[in-house]
Design a protein around this motif. Structure first.
Motif, PDB file in Angstrom:
ATOM      1  N   ALA A 122     -59.930  22.287  33.884  1.00  0.00           N
ATOM      2  CA  ALA A 122     -59.420  23.175  32.953  1.00  0.00           C
ATOM      3  C   ALA A 122     -60.904  24.228  32.638  1.00  0.00           C
ATOM      4  CB  ALA A 122     -60.051  22.107  31.329  1.00  0.00           C
ATOM      5  N   ILE A 125     -53.850  25.927  30.647  1.00  0.00           N
ATOM      6  CA  ILE A 125     -55.033  24.752  30.484  1.00  0.00           C
ATOM      7  C   ILE A 125     -54.511  23.854  29.895  1.00  0.00           C
ATOM      8  CG2 ILE A 125     -57.624  23.928  30.372  1.00  0.00           C
ATOM      9  CD1 ILE A 125     -58.141  26.920  31.022  1.00  0.00           C
ATOM     10  N   LYS A 164     -59.120  17.048  36.388  1.00  0.00           N
ATOM     11  CA  LYS A 164     -58.788  17.834  35.324  1.00  0.00           C
ATOM     12  C   LYS A 164     -59.588  18.467  35.226  1.00  0.00           C
ATOM     13  CE  LYS A 164     -56.952  15.113  31.736  1.00  0.00           C
ATOM     14  NZ  LYS A 164     -55.935  14.289  31.322  1.00  0.00           N
ATOM     15  N   PHE A 166     -53.562  20.249  31.352  1.00  0.00           N
ATOM     16  CA  PHE A 166     -54.455  19.192  31.351  1.00  0.00           C
ATOM     17  C   PHE A 166     -54.988  18.760  30.134  1.00  0.00           C
ATOM     18  CE2 PHE A 166     -56.242  22.221  34.302  1.00  0.00           C
ATOM     19  CZ  PHE A 166     -55.647  21.946  35.940  1.00  0.00           C
TER      20      PHE A 166
END
Length: 282
Positions: free
Chosen positions: A125, A151, A121, A155
């Protein structure tokens, strides 16, 4: 434009970017094929993420779209948006390649590009931020904020679209990372989880840290205010940094203070978290 039509879209790249992107794409496809040979249950997943696509740009756009689309902006709309970014700024794909290579080279738990491309992630991101930053620069501020919000929701990483991020950055784990509006993070920096590059809470304007090339920031560190962390510096885990850090120095503590001797390498690349004297691990 549907997800299935991604194979027929051409993304123009300059010569240097085309070469590095094509090289990584070849490696990524080979790693996906090996993964299927080792475990045939992964065939559908590897086809969807890698094998069905004509290029790295297609595959990355598809993957990022799946992760960030929602009921406000559906997959087809978001896919077209991301293609637009990569068409307008093909260097974004070169930056993504540098970020993937950084994870492969620096994360001791991983020796390939496939795993971070599929699952990490911090990588996604950062790529989502790059799209939001492109939108912000064009004056499409609310759409950039929407991507930033997605985002953060997906994440647990919050990077303001106006922040400036370089290439070859590794956001290791990433959970809890916050990077403010006027922050700058240069090339070859590595940042661990739960880090804040924030303001002091009372200033306006240029109020966030400037992280220079090759810096390593340990887990849980808070770097606050319009201060500079010099090239090749190390910031220890849990430290609170309120004043500028000299190049190639290490700081630890609350508030952070210099420790050990100056070094000459880029710890953001080497991931060397030890100090020679006194013994200390950040």
């Amino acid at each position: 434009m549907s997800l299935q039509e991604s194979n027929v879209v051409t993304l123009p790249l300059d010569a240097a970017a085309r070469q590095e992107v094509a090289a990584l794409w070849s490696v990524l496809r080979e790693e996906a094929e090996r993964a299927v040979r080792r475990d045939h249950a992964l065939l559908r997943a590897m086809n969807s993420a890698v094998s069905m696509h004509a290029s790295f740009g297609h595959a990355l756009s598809h993957r990022l779209t799946i992760k960030l689309a929602d009921h406000d902006i559906d997959r087809d709309e978001l896919l077209a948006l991301i293609y637009g970014a990569y068409t307008d700024k093909p260097g974004l794909l070169g930056a993504a390649v540098a970020d993937l290579e950084a994870v492969k080279d620096r994360d001791p738990s991983n020796t390939e590009v496939l795993t971070p491309f599929l699952y990490f992630k911090g990588f996604y991101a950062l790529q989502g931020y790059r799209i939001a930053h492109w939108l912000w620069a064009m004056g499409r501020r609310h759409l950039a904020r929407h991507i930033q919000s997605r985002i953060s929701e997906v994440f647990a990483i919050d990077i303001h679209p106006a922040a400036v991020m370089g290439r070859g950055i590794m956001l290791d784990h990433g959970s809890g990372l916050v990077i403010g509006e006027t922050a700058v993070v240069e090339d070859e920096v590595s940042i661990l989880q739960n880090v804040t590059l924030g303001g002091t809470g009372k200033e306006t304007g240029d109020r966030h840290p400037k992280i220079r090339r090759g810096v390593l920031i340990g887990a849980g560190a808070k770097i606050l205010g319009n201060i500079e962390v010099g090239m090749g510096a190390k910031v220890g885990a849990g430290s609170v940094v309120l004043t500028s850090v000299a190049p190639y120095m290490s700081v630890v503590g609350v508030p952070a203070r210099p420790v050990g001797r100056p070094h000459t390498a880029f710890p953001g690349v080497t991931m060397d978290q030890a100090l020679s004297e006194p013994e200390y691990i950040i």
